[in-house]
Design a protein around this motif. Structure first.
Motif, PDB file in Angstrom:
ATOM      1  N   THR A  67      35.463 -30.183  95.462  1.00 58.37           N
ATOM      2  CA  THR A  67      36.301 -30.862  95.224  1.00 58.37           C
ATOM      3  C   THR A  67      35.761 -31.337  94.012  1.00 58.37           C
ATOM      4  OG1 THR A  67      35.797 -32.784  95.964  1.00 58.37           O
ATOM      5  CG2 THR A  67      36.995 -31.135  97.209  1.00 58.37           C
ATOM      6  N   LEU A  68      36.694 -32.077  93.012  1.00 51.18           N
ATOM      7  CA  LEU A  68      36.175 -32.610  91.661  1.00 51.18           C
ATOM      8  C   LEU A  68      35.693 -34.065  92.167  1.00 51.18           C
ATOM      9  CD1 LEU A  68      38.889 -33.026  89.057  1.00 51.18           C
ATOM     10  CD2 LEU A  68      37.449 -31.398  89.612  1.00 51.18           C
ATOM     11  N   TRP A  69      35.955 -34.722  93.172  1.00 53.37           N
ATOM     12  CA  TRP A  69      34.589 -35.675  94.016  1.00 53.37           C
ATOM     13  C   TRP A  69      33.760 -35.291  94.086  1.00 53.37           C
ATOM     14  CZ3 TRP A  69      35.440 -40.797  93.652  1.00 53.37           C
ATOM     15  CH2 TRP A  69      34.678 -41.858  93.557  1.00 53.37           C
ATOM     16  N   GLY A  70      33.403 -34.620  94.830  1.00 47.74           N
ATOM     17  CA  GLY A  70      32.394 -33.870  95.146  1.00 47.74           C
ATOM     18  C   GLY A  70      31.302 -33.600  94.449  1.00 47.74           C
ATOM     19  N   PHE A  71      32.339 -32.253  93.257  1.00 45.04           N
ATOM     20  CA  PHE A  71      30.803 -32.123  91.870  1.00 45.04           C
ATOM     21  C   PHE A  71      30.602 -33.631  91.564  1.00 45.04           C
ATOM     22  CE2 PHE A  71      33.745 -27.463  91.892  1.00 45.04           C
ATOM     23  CZ  PHE A  71      32.339 -27.152  92.538  1.00 45.04           C
ATOM     24  N   ALA A  72      31.318 -34.779  91.251  1.00 45.57           N
ATOM     25  CA  ALA A  72      30.984 -35.878  90.502  1.00 45.57           C
ATOM     26  C   ALA A  72      30.175 -36.518  91.660  1.00 45.57           C
ATOM     27  CB  ALA A  72      32.074 -36.620  90.743  1.00 45.57           C
ATOM     28  N   GLU A  73      29.827 -36.342  92.646  1.00 51.88           N
ATOM     29  CA  GLU A  73      28.499 -37.605  93.152  1.00 51.88           C
ATOM     30  C   GLU A  73      27.993 -36.550  93.667  1.00 51.88           C
ATOM     31  OE1 GLU A  73      30.282 -37.482  97.632  1.00 51.88           O
ATOM     32  OE2 GLU A  73      31.316 -39.166  97.254  1.00 51.88           O
ATOM     33  N   LYS A  74      27.383 -35.329  93.432  1.00 45.02           N
ATOM     34  CA  LYS A  74      26.797 -34.233  93.048  1.00 45.02           C
ATOM     35  C   LYS A  74      26.141 -34.653  91.509  1.00 45.02           C
ATOM     36  CE  LYS A  74      24.945 -30.175  94.767  1.00 45.02           C
ATOM     37  NZ  LYS A  74      25.796 -28.496  95.133  1.00 45.02           N
ATOM     38  N   TYR A  75      26.390 -34.604  91.219  1.00 44.30           N
ATOM     39  CA  TYR A  75      25.672 -34.517  89.437  1.00 44.30           C
ATOM     40  C   TYR A  75      25.873 -35.152  88.012  1.00 44.30           C
ATOM     41  CZ  TYR A  75      26.040 -29.646  90.807  1.00 44.30           C
ATOM     42  OH  TYR A  75      26.173 -28.232  91.656  1.00 44.30           O
ATOM     43  N   SER A  76      27.200 -36.336  88.731  1.00 41.84           N
ATOM     44  CA  SER A  76      27.435 -37.816  87.632  1.00 41.84           C
ATOM     45  C   SER A  76      26.196 -38.242  87.545  1.00 41.84           C
ATOM     46  CB  SER A  76      28.474 -38.439  87.973  1.00 41.84           C
ATOM     47  OG  SER A  76      28.071 -38.843  89.314  1.00 41.84           O
ATOM     48  N   GLU A  77      25.460 -38.716  87.965  1.00 44.92           N
ATOM     49  CA  GLU A  77      24.105 -38.857  88.044  1.00 44.92           C
ATOM     50  C   GLU A  77      22.668 -38.610  86.606  1.00 44.92           C
ATOM     51  OE1 GLU A  77      19.747 -40.659  90.384  1.00 44.92           O
ATOM     52  OE2 GLU A  77      22.120 -41.192  91.683  1.00 44.92           O
ATOM     53  N   VAL A  78      22.670 -36.748  87.272  1.00 44.98           N
ATOM     54  CA  VAL A  78      22.105 -36.220  86.086  1.00 44.98           C
ATOM     55  C   VAL A  78      22.937 -36.360  84.566  1.00 44.98           C
ATOM     56  CG1 VAL A  78      21.500 -33.971  86.070  1.00 44.98           C
ATOM     57  CG2 VAL A  78      21.200 -35.514  88.300  1.00 44.98           C
ATOM     58  N   ALA A  79      24.358 -36.320  84.805  1.00 44.40           N
ATOM     59  CA  ALA A  79      25.453 -36.085  84.017  1.00 44.40           C
ATOM     60  C   ALA A  79      24.960 -37.535  82.792  1.00 44.40           C
ATOM     61  CB  ALA A  79      26.213 -36.105  83.545  1.00 44.40           C
ATOM     62  N   MET A  85      26.617 -40.305  83.847  1.00 42.47           N
ATOM     63  CA  MET A  85      28.183 -41.335  83.697  1.00 42.47           C
ATOM     64  C   MET A  85      28.368 -41.344  84.930  1.00 42.47           C
ATOM     65  SD  MET A  85      30.399 -37.237  82.083  1.00 42.47           S
ATOM     66  CE  MET A  85      29.937 -37.049  80.410  1.00 42.47           C
ATOM     67  N   PRO A  86      29.506 -42.325  84.621  1.00 43.24           N
ATOM     68  CA  PRO A  86      30.075 -42.379  86.384  1.00 43.24           C
ATOM     69  C   PRO A  86      30.718 -42.052  86.812  1.00 43.24           C
ATOM     70  CG  PRO A  86      30.653 -44.716  84.196  1.00 43.24           C
ATOM     71  CD  PRO A  86      29.612 -43.117  83.298  1.00 43.24           C
ATOM     72  N   THR A  87      30.617 -42.086  88.123  1.00 37.07           N
ATOM     73  CA  THR A  87      31.821 -40.449  88.733  1.00 37.07           C
ATOM     74  C   THR A  87      33.203 -40.752  87.865  1.00 37.07           C
ATOM     75  OG1 THR A  87      30.319 -41.521  90.569  1.00 37.07           O
ATOM     76  CG2 THR A  87      32.511 -40.067  90.999  1.00 37.07           C
ATOM     77  N   ASN A  88      34.174 -41.884  87.557  1.00 37.50           N
ATOM     78  CA  ASN A  88      35.002 -41.862  87.398  1.00 37.50           C
ATOM     79  C   ASN A  88      34.831 -40.817  85.779  1.00 37.50           C
ATOM     80  OD1 ASN A  88      34.490 -44.266  86.565  1.00 37.50           O
ATOM     81  ND2 ASN A  88      36.612 -44.728  85.948  1.00 37.50           N
ATOM     82  N   LYS A  89      34.195 -41.491  85.103  1.00 39.57           N
ATOM     83  CA  LYS A  89      34.242 -40.607  83.615  1.00 39.57           C
ATOM     84  C   LYS A  89      33.302 -39.222  84.043  1.00 39.57           C
ATOM     85  CE  LYS A  89      35.039 -43.984  81.160  1.00 39.57           C
ATOM     86  NZ  LYS A  89      36.510 -44.371  80.519  1.00 39.57           N
ATOM     87  N   PHE A  90      33.207 -39.034  84.739  1.00 41.44           N
ATOM     88  CA  PHE A  90      32.565 -37.377  84.523  1.00 41.44           C
ATOM     89  C   PHE A  90      33.689 -36.651  85.674  1.00 41.44           C
ATOM     90  CE2 PHE A  90      30.967 -34.125  87.499  1.00 41.44           C
ATOM     91  CZ  PHE A  90      29.886 -33.297  86.456  1.00 41.44           C
ATOM     92  N   ILE A  91      34.493 -37.105  86.564  1.00 41.82           N
ATOM     93  CA  ILE A  91      35.856 -36.653  86.906  1.00 41.82           C
ATOM     94  C   ILE A  91      36.504 -36.615  85.587  1.00 41.82           C
ATOM     95  CG2 ILE A  91      37.905 -37.032  88.440  1.00 41.82           C
ATOM     96  CD1 ILE A  91      35.815 -38.247  90.354  1.00 41.82           C
ATOM     97  N   GLU A  92      36.765 -37.737  84.793  1.00 42.78           N
ATOM     98  CA  GLU A  92      37.882 -37.335  83.503  1.00 42.78           C
ATOM     99  C   GLU A  92      36.442 -36.800  82.939  1.00 42.78           C
ATOM    100  OE1 GLU A  92      37.993 -41.174  81.180  1.00 42.78           O
ATOM    101  OE2 GLU A  92      39.164 -42.161  83.516  1.00 42.78           O
ATOM    102  N   TRP A  93      35.939 -35.962  82.823  1.00 43.58           N
ATOM    103  CA  TRP A  93      35.303 -35.114  81.199  1.00 43.58           C
ATOM    104  C   TRP A  93      36.032 -33.810  82.163  1.00 43.58           C
ATOM    105  CZ3 TRP A  93      32.541 -30.484  80.983  1.00 43.58           C
ATOM    106  CH2 TRP A  93      31.719 -30.445  80.115  1.00 43.58           C
ATOM    107  N   LEU A  94      35.346 -33.600  83.373  1.00 47.88           N
ATOM    108  CA  LEU A  94      35.950 -31.839  84.124  1.00 47.88           C
ATOM    109  C   LEU A  94      37.417 -31.916  84.084  1.00 47.88           C
ATOM    110  CD1 LEU A  94      33.827 -31.952  87.775  1.00 47.88           C
ATOM    111  CD2 LEU A  94      33.151 -30.971  85.111  1.00 47.88           C
ATOM    112  N   GLU A  95      38.563 -32.807  84.391  1.00 41.69           N
ATOM    113  CA  GLU A  95      39.621 -32.170  83.979  1.00 41.69           C
ATOM    114  C   GLU A  95      39.889 -32.168  82.103  1.00 41.69           C
ATOM    115  OE1 GLU A  95      42.219 -35.386  87.558  1.00 41.69           O
ATOM    116  OE2 GLU A  95      41.426 -36.308  85.542  1.00 41.69           O
ATOM    117  N   GLU A  96      39.410 -33.010  81.693  1.00 44.65           N
ATOM    118  CA  GLU A  96      39.107 -32.519  80.110  1.00 44.65           C
ATOM    119  C   GLU A  96      39.304 -31.330  79.529  1.00 44.65           C
ATOM    120  OE1 GLU A  96      38.398 -34.583  75.980  1.00 44.65           O
ATOM    121  OE2 GLU A  96      39.576 -35.982  77.274  1.00 44.65           O
ATOM    122  N   GLU A  97      38.027 -30.976  79.688  1.00 41.80           N
ATOM    123  CA  GLU A  97      37.036 -29.793  79.334  1.00 41.80           C
ATOM    124  C   GLU A  97      37.305 -28.432  79.572  1.00 41.80           C
ATOM    125  OE1 GLU A  97      35.215 -29.785  76.160  1.00 41.80           O
ATOM    126  OE2 GLU A  97      35.954 -31.847  76.178  1.00 41.80           O
TER     127      GLU A  97
END
Length: 102
Positions: free
Chosen positions: A45-57, A59-71
């Motif tokens: 899920t996008l949430w799962g990717f965000a939990e796993k990678y947002s800290e590395v990126a 970015m806050p979790t919600n911004k990471f998900i927004e980036w994934l959706e947009e890009e």
């Protein structure tokens, strides 16, 4: 001297437009080609990717998900098994244990 005085506002405007163009070109040349791509697996899920990678990126979790959706042109948060998505992190930024799992 009267030429500069008469057209000073126009000259300033031209200089501002020129500098803005250079900045815009520099910013737009930063593309996602250095970012990693991963294949979506069953149950991902996008949430799962965000939990796993947002800290590395960094970015806050919600911004990471927004980036994934947009890009990745993801609508309504729906991703499918086998789909390839780009993550906003480079190979060098991946933690060692995650890099071996990819």
């Amino acid at each position: 001297m009267s030429f500069v005085k008469n057209y000073s506002y126009g000259l300033v405007l031209i200089v501002i437009v020129f500098i803005s163009s250079i900045i815009l070109i520099a910013v737009s040349s930063c593309d996602t080609k250095d970012y990693i791509q991963i294949e979506v697996g069953e149950g991902d899920t996008l949430w799962g990717f965000a939990e796993k990678y947002s800290e590395v990126a960094k970015m806050p979790t919600n911004k990471f998900i927004e980036w994934l959706e947009e890009e990745n042109q993801i609508y309504n948060g729906l991703i499918y098994e086998g789909q390839t998505i780009t993550l906003p992190i480079s190979q060098e930024e991946l933690p060692v244990d995650v890099a071996f799992m990819e």
